[in-house]
Design an enzyme around this catalytic site. Sequence first.
Site, PDB file in Angstrom:
ATOM      1  N   ALA A  50      83.753  11.689  69.649  1.00 46.05           N
ATOM      2  CA  ALA A  50      84.828  12.622  70.579  1.00 46.05           C
ATOM      3  C   ALA A  50      85.830  12.035  70.892  1.00 46.05           C
ATOM      4  CB  ALA A  50      84.117  14.088  70.958  1.00 46.05           C
ATOM      5  N   HIS A 128      83.324  14.058  62.588  1.00 45.65           N
ATOM      6  CA  HIS A 128      83.412  13.334  63.838  1.00 45.65           C
ATOM      7  C   HIS A 128      81.981  14.817  64.723  1.00 45.65           C
ATOM      8  CE1 HIS A 128      85.251  15.889  67.155  1.00 45.65           C
ATOM      9  NE2 HIS A 128      85.621  16.050  66.385  1.00 45.65           N
ATOM     10  N   CYS A 129      81.582  13.944  65.782  1.00 46.64           N
ATOM     11  CA  CYS A 129      80.449  15.039  67.091  1.00 46.64           C
ATOM     12  C   CYS A 129      80.912  14.948  68.438  1.00 46.64           C
ATOM     13  CB  CYS A 129      79.150  15.751  66.549  1.00 46.64           C
ATOM     14  SG  CYS A 129      78.007  13.845  65.789  1.00 46.64           S
ATOM     15  N   VAL A 130      79.892  14.633  68.762  1.00 42.39           N
ATOM     16  CA  VAL A 130      79.834  13.841  70.213  1.00 42.39           C
ATOM     17  C   VAL A 130      79.544  12.401  70.331  1.00 42.39           C
ATOM     18  CG1 VAL A 130      79.206  13.546  73.030  1.00 42.39           C
ATOM     19  CG2 VAL A 130      79.324  16.096  71.060  1.00 42.39           C
TER      20      VAL A 130
END
Length: 188
Positions: A50, A128-130
Amino acid sequence: MAEASLLALQGDAEATPCPSVLQLEELLRAGRASCSRVDEVWPNLFIGDAATANNRFELWKLGITHVLNAAHGGLYCQGGPDFYGSSVSYLGVPAHDLPDFNISTYFSQAADFIHCALNTPGAKVLVHCVVGVSRSATLVLAYLMLHQQLSLHQAVITLRERRWIFPNRGFLRQLCQLDQQLRGASRS
């Protein structure tokens, strides 16, 4: 898993059934021990966190033209067309990194977004993610299976050579189901 078993698992994936979740986890553990905030895992396809996705200057330096946020709406992954402006195409997937979350409902949409982007001259995609190890990796694995005709085993090996990934067990089960469906479709 013994060395011989791991080598056998890395052998001809086409001839063997989908590995079990435990075998996949062992294969994932054999990969890189750490990862950067962002890594190119396939030509012009990046997996990141992120912090990278929220840094417009970093995205500009990387040449990112498309962003797939696998944690859309989450605390650290607000993202959206308003944030990126007209220079970046955006797709948000509101996935939760929980084993009982059905991420498979987003496999086709996410894979098609990545595929269309990568077929655009000069395009680069950030998924993406976190943290960039579970949700985002799961969607990239599905893309490799759906559009690059890789088995789950081959897709895992491809990604783990370039980035440390570790989808949760529920996501691995859903990827196994996709692998079995694709293998069944290719036989008929």
